[in-house]
Write an enzyme that holds these catalytic residues in place. Structure first.
Site, PDB file in Angstrom:
ATOM      1  N   ARG A   1       0.837  -1.212   0.000  1.00 48.22           N
ATOM      2  CA  ARG A   1       0.000   0.000   0.000  1.00 48.22           C
ATOM      3  C   ARG A   1       0.864   1.252   0.000  1.00 48.22           C
ATOM      4  O   ARG A   1       0.589   2.198  -0.725  1.00 48.22           O
ATOM      5  CB  ARG A   1      -0.959   0.008   1.194  1.00 48.22           C
ATOM      6  CG  ARG A   1      -2.080  -1.007   1.081  1.00 48.22           C
ATOM      7  CD  ARG A   1      -2.926  -1.048   2.324  1.00 48.22           C
ATOM      8  NE  ARG A   1      -2.082  -1.430   3.454  1.00 48.22           N
ATOM      9  CZ  ARG A   1      -2.330  -1.115   4.716  1.00 48.22           C
ATOM     10  NH1 ARG A   1      -3.393  -0.405   5.030  1.00 48.22           N
ATOM     11  NH2 ARG A   1      -1.519  -1.510   5.673  1.00 48.22           N
TER      12      ARG A   1
ATOM     13  N   ASN B   1      -6.336  -2.570   2.059  1.00 42.46           N
ATOM     14  CA  ASN B   1      -6.328  -4.032   2.138  1.00 42.46           C
ATOM     15  C   ASN B   1      -7.757  -4.537   2.229  1.00 42.46           C
ATOM     16  O   ASN B   1      -8.611  -3.895   2.845  1.00 42.46           O
ATOM     17  CB  ASN B   1      -5.566  -4.500   3.379  1.00 42.46           C
ATOM     18  CG  ASN B   1      -4.068  -4.379   3.232  1.00 42.46           C
ATOM     19  OD1 ASN B   1      -3.541  -4.291   2.127  1.00 42.46           O
ATOM     20  ND2 ASN B   1      -3.375  -4.382   4.350  1.00 42.46           N
TER      21      ASN B   1
END
EC number: 3.6.1.7
Length: 90
Positions: free
Chosen positions: A18, A36
């Site tokens: 990320r 996520n």
């Protein structure tokens, strides 16, 4: 303006994916979010100029971090949400 959602599967959680995706988005000049998902994948919304979004998709497909590996990347065209920056949302 092009807007897409991406779902990356593979080794994409617990490897800095990320954060690296946010860095890539900032470099490419696209706005959106990354988060996520409970199934172990990563969800991305990205929007910006057509060419910038395509470059971003290509970076994500190759994995923006050396520690990750994208096995499959789903890409869907969507309506723009008018994001003003790129954020990690979870």
């Amino acid at each position: 303006m092009r807007a897409v959602t991406l779902k990356a599967t593979g080794r994409v959680q617990g490897v800095g994916f990320r954060w690296a995706t946010k860095v890539a988005a900032d470099k490419c000049g696209v706005n959106g979010i990354v988060r996520n998902l409970m199934d172990g994948s990563v969800f991305i919304e990205a929007e910006g100029e057509d060419q910038r979004v395509q470059v971003f998709i290509d970076v994500v497909r190759q994995s923006p971090t050396d520690f990750g590996k994208v096995k499959h990347l789903e890409v869907h065209e969507v309506e723009p949400q008018n994001y003003h920056d790129f954020r990690i949302t979870n």
